[in-house]
Motif scaffolding. Structure first.
Motif, PDB file in Angstrom:
ATOM      1  N   GLU A   1     -14.704  27.025  63.488  1.00 58.74           N
ATOM      2  CA  GLU A   1     -15.878  26.958  64.347  1.00 58.74           C
ATOM      3  C   GLU A   1     -17.142  26.735  63.528  1.00 58.74           C
ATOM      4  O   GLU A   1     -18.005  25.942  63.905  1.00 58.74           O
ATOM      5  CB  GLU A   1     -15.985  28.243  65.181  1.00 58.74           C
ATOM      6  CG  GLU A   1     -16.863  28.120  66.405  1.00 58.74           C
ATOM      7  CD  GLU A   1     -18.321  28.435  66.134  1.00 58.74           C
ATOM      8  OE1 GLU A   1     -19.153  28.067  66.973  1.00 58.74           O
ATOM      9  OE2 GLU A   1     -18.635  29.033  65.100  1.00 58.74           O
ATOM     10  N   SER A   2     -17.265  27.401  62.400  1.00 60.90           N
ATOM     11  CA  SER A   2     -18.463  27.213  61.569  1.00 60.90           C
ATOM     12  C   SER A   2     -18.492  25.819  60.937  1.00 60.90           C
ATOM     13  O   SER A   2     -19.562  25.233  60.777  1.00 60.90           O
ATOM     14  CB  SER A   2     -18.577  28.300  60.499  1.00 60.90           C
ATOM     15  OG  SER A   2     -17.524  28.213  59.577  1.00 60.90           O
ATOM     16  N   LEU A   3     -17.337  25.277  60.629  1.00 62.99           N
ATOM     17  CA  LEU A   3     -17.267  23.903  60.134  1.00 62.99           C
ATOM     18  C   LEU A   3     -17.739  22.940  61.227  1.00 62.99           C
ATOM     19  O   LEU A   3     -18.541  22.038  60.980  1.00 62.99           O
ATOM     20  CB  LEU A   3     -15.836  23.574  59.708  1.00 62.99           C
ATOM     21  CG  LEU A   3     -15.564  22.174  59.183  1.00 62.99           C
ATOM     22  CD1 LEU A   3     -16.320  21.929  57.889  1.00 62.99           C
ATOM     23  CD2 LEU A   3     -14.080  21.970  58.981  1.00 62.99           C
ATOM     24  N   GLY A   4     -17.273  23.147  62.459  1.00 59.03           N
ATOM     25  CA  GLY A   4     -17.718  22.337  63.583  1.00 59.03           C
ATOM     26  C   GLY A   4     -19.208  22.469  63.828  1.00 59.03           C
ATOM     27  O   GLY A   4     -19.885  21.493  64.175  1.00 59.03           O
ATOM     28  N   PHE A   5     -19.746  23.675  63.659  1.00 61.43           N
ATOM     29  CA  PHE A   5     -21.181  23.913  63.846  1.00 61.43           C
ATOM     30  C   PHE A   5     -21.997  23.038  62.895  1.00 61.43           C
ATOM     31  O   PHE A   5     -22.937  22.361  63.303  1.00 61.43           O
ATOM     32  CB  PHE A   5     -21.489  25.396  63.623  1.00 61.43           C
ATOM     33  CG  PHE A   5     -22.938  25.752  63.803  1.00 61.43           C
ATOM     34  CD1 PHE A   5     -23.441  26.014  65.060  1.00 61.43           C
ATOM     35  CD2 PHE A   5     -23.784  25.828  62.708  1.00 61.43           C
ATOM     36  CE1 PHE A   5     -24.782  26.352  65.241  1.00 61.43           C
ATOM     37  CE2 PHE A   5     -25.112  26.158  62.874  1.00 61.43           C
ATOM     38  CZ  PHE A   5     -25.617  26.424  64.141  1.00 61.43           C
ATOM     39  N   ARG A   6     -21.624  23.035  61.627  1.00 61.46           N
ATOM     40  CA  ARG A   6     -22.365  22.238  60.637  1.00 61.46           C
ATOM     41  C   ARG A   6     -22.238  20.743  60.926  1.00 61.46           C
ATOM     42  O   ARG A   6     -23.205  19.995  60.801  1.00 61.46           O
ATOM     43  CB  ARG A   6     -21.865  22.559  59.229  1.00 61.46           C
ATOM     44  CG  ARG A   6     -22.269  23.937  58.759  1.00 61.46           C
ATOM     45  CD  ARG A   6     -21.968  24.130  57.292  1.00 61.46           C
ATOM     46  NE  ARG A   6     -20.576  23.833  56.986  1.00 61.46           N
ATOM     47  CZ  ARG A   6     -19.664  24.744  56.689  1.00 61.46           C
ATOM     48  NH1 ARG A   6     -19.999  26.006  56.660  1.00 61.46           N
ATOM     49  NH2 ARG A   6     -18.432  24.398  56.407  1.00 61.46           N
ATOM     50  N   VAL A   7     -21.056  20.306  61.320  1.00 63.67           N
ATOM     51  CA  VAL A   7     -20.853  18.889  61.646  1.00 63.67           C
ATOM     52  C   VAL A   7     -21.661  18.512  62.886  1.00 63.67           C
ATOM     53  O   VAL A   7     -22.300  17.460  62.924  1.00 63.67           O
ATOM     54  CB  VAL A   7     -19.353  18.581  61.830  1.00 63.67           C
ATOM     55  CG1 VAL A   7     -19.140  17.182  62.369  1.00 63.67           C
ATOM     56  CG2 VAL A   7     -18.601  18.760  60.517  1.00 63.67           C
ATOM     57  N   GLY A   8     -21.644  19.362  63.908  1.00 70.10           N
ATOM     58  CA  GLY A   8     -22.398  19.100  65.127  1.00 70.10           C
ATOM     59  C   GLY A   8     -23.890  18.989  64.875  1.00 70.10           C
ATOM     60  O   GLY A   8     -24.566  18.100  65.415  1.00 70.10           O
ATOM     61  N   GLN A   9     -24.426  19.872  64.045  1.00 73.01           N
ATOM     62  CA  GLN A   9     -25.846  19.792  63.688  1.00 73.01           C
ATOM     63  C   GLN A   9     -26.169  18.471  63.007  1.00 73.01           C
ATOM     64  O   GLN A   9     -27.139  17.801  63.345  1.00 73.01           O
ATOM     65  CB  GLN A   9     -26.222  20.937  62.743  1.00 73.01           C
ATOM     66  CG  GLN A   9     -26.483  22.240  63.409  1.00 73.01           C
ATOM     67  CD  GLN A   9     -26.972  23.268  62.398  1.00 73.01           C
ATOM     68  OE1 GLN A   9     -26.409  23.396  61.309  1.00 73.01           O
ATOM     69  NE2 GLN A   9     -27.997  23.993  62.782  1.00 73.01           N
ATOM     70  N   SER A  10     -25.358  18.099  62.057  1.00 72.59           N
ATOM     71  CA  SER A  10     -25.607  16.866  61.296  1.00 72.59           C
ATOM     72  C   SER A  10     -25.506  15.627  62.173  1.00 72.59           C
ATOM     73  O   SER A  10     -26.329  14.712  62.065  1.00 72.59           O
ATOM     74  CB  SER A  10     -24.618  16.745  60.142  1.00 72.59           C
ATOM     75  OG  SER A  10     -24.742  17.835  59.265  1.00 72.59           O
ATOM     76  N   LEU A  11     -24.495  15.591  63.030  1.00 70.84           N
ATOM     77  CA  LEU A  11     -24.308  14.413  63.881  1.00 70.84           C
ATOM     78  C   LEU A  11     -25.458  14.233  64.864  1.00 70.84           C
ATOM     79  O   LEU A  11     -25.956  13.122  65.054  1.00 70.84           O
ATOM     80  CB  LEU A  11     -22.979  14.503  64.631  1.00 70.84           C
ATOM     81  CG  LEU A  11     -21.723  14.317  63.789  1.00 70.84           C
ATOM     82  CD1 LEU A  11     -20.481  14.551  64.642  1.00 70.84           C
ATOM     83  CD2 LEU A  11     -21.688  12.941  63.158  1.00 70.84           C
ATOM     84  N   VAL A  12     -25.894  15.315  65.502  1.00 73.79           N
ATOM     85  CA  VAL A  12     -26.992  15.208  66.458  1.00 73.79           C
ATOM     86  C   VAL A  12     -28.274  14.789  65.752  1.00 73.79           C
ATOM     87  O   VAL A  12     -29.061  14.012  66.292  1.00 73.79           O
ATOM     88  CB  VAL A  12     -27.178  16.525  67.242  1.00 73.79           C
ATOM     89  CG1 VAL A  12     -28.520  16.591  67.927  1.00 73.79           C
ATOM     90  CG2 VAL A  12     -26.083  16.649  68.270  1.00 73.79           C
ATOM     91  N   GLU A  13     -28.463  15.270  64.556  1.00 78.14           N
ATOM     92  CA  GLU A  13     -29.648  14.861  63.798  1.00 78.14           C
ATOM     93  C   GLU A  13     -29.649  13.349  63.571  1.00 78.14           C
ATOM     94  O   GLU A  13     -30.668  12.683  63.719  1.00 78.14           O
ATOM     95  CB  GLU A  13     -29.688  15.601  62.462  1.00 78.14           C
ATOM     96  CG  GLU A  13     -30.989  15.442  61.728  1.00 78.14           C
ATOM     97  CD  GLU A  13     -31.063  16.372  60.536  1.00 78.14           C
ATOM     98  OE1 GLU A  13     -31.535  15.912  59.484  1.00 78.14           O
ATOM     99  OE2 GLU A  13     -30.657  17.539  60.650  1.00 78.14           O
ATOM    100  N   ARG A  14     -28.499  12.807  63.250  1.00 78.72           N
ATOM    101  CA  ARG A  14     -28.397  11.352  63.048  1.00 78.72           C
ATOM    102  C   ARG A  14     -28.526  10.579  64.349  1.00 78.72           C
ATOM    103  O   ARG A  14     -29.176   9.552  64.412  1.00 78.72           O
ATOM    104  CB  ARG A  14     -27.068  10.998  62.396  1.00 78.72           C
ATOM    105  CG  ARG A  14     -26.998  11.353  60.955  1.00 78.72           C
ATOM    106  CD  ARG A  14     -25.702  10.892  60.360  1.00 78.72           C
ATOM    107  NE  ARG A  14     -25.579  11.382  59.005  1.00 78.72           N
ATOM    108  CZ  ARG A  14     -24.500  11.272  58.290  1.00 78.72           C
ATOM    109  NH1 ARG A  14     -23.425  10.689  58.790  1.00 78.72           N
ATOM    110  NH2 ARG A  14     -24.462  11.739  57.070  1.00 78.72           N
TER     111      ARG A  14
END
Length: 175
Positions: free
Chosen positions: A54-67
């Motif tokens: 879940e924490s791995l997904g959290f970091r990926v989700g933040q990065s993707l939305v930023e892009r």
């Protein structure tokens, strides 16, 4: 052909041997299943494994939305943000929109996916329902991370009653 794990990989590109073996559409599923297996084999406790995914997904989700949103204006409310998550964000990740979005207009949203891509390759029998949370921890983190990047603090849970359908429940935390 050298297939060692220390082979350099350019950002955003898969090693050619992965694409040749799996085909271009299988990359995401292969990566996710590999991550689940790697975390599960290292972690002895189930909750710790799910927390790491879940924490791995959290970091990926933040990065993707930023892009994805770097050239767009802010959304006016939570409903517009959730529509972005269901349409644009989900389409980019899973090549289809969320099947259904429901809300009680009090901070609770339910996203329903009738044929979730990560669950369709598992059997439809009830015996695999206990394995489903392992495959839903990462997407829950993706959603929570994406919302966090919009400044929305939330709790995201997933539920599977019949394979391969699942529901993601999002509770917005009012500060």
């Amino acid at each position: 052909m050298n297939t060692s794990s220390n082979m350099p990989v350019q950002a955003g590109r898969w090693p050619q041997f992965c694409v040749q073996r799996l085909g271009p559409g299988a990359n995401q599923v292969y990566l996710y299943k590999s991550a689940c297996a790697a975390v599960s084999s290292r972690e002895t406790r189930r909750n710790s494994c799910l927390s790491k995914l879940e924490s791995l997904g959290f970091r990926v989700g933040q990065s993707l939305v930023e892009r994805f949103t770097k050239d767009t204006s802010r959304y006016k409310d939570e409903l517009d943000t959730m529509k972005f998550i269901c349409k644009d964000f989900w389409s980019t990740l899973y090549k289809k929109q969320i099947d259904n979005l429901r809300t009680n207009h009090q901070g609770v949203f339910v996203l329903q996916e009738n044929r979730f891509k990560l669950l369709t390759q598992m059997s439809n029998s009830k015996q695999y329902i206990e394995l489903a949370p392992k495959y839903l921890a990462f997407p829950c983190g993706l959603i929570r991370g994406a919302l966090a990047n919009f400044g929305i603090v939330s709790i995201v849970t997933a539920e599977v009653t019949k394979m391969p359908a699942c529901k993601f429940q999002i509770q917005i935390q009012r500060l």
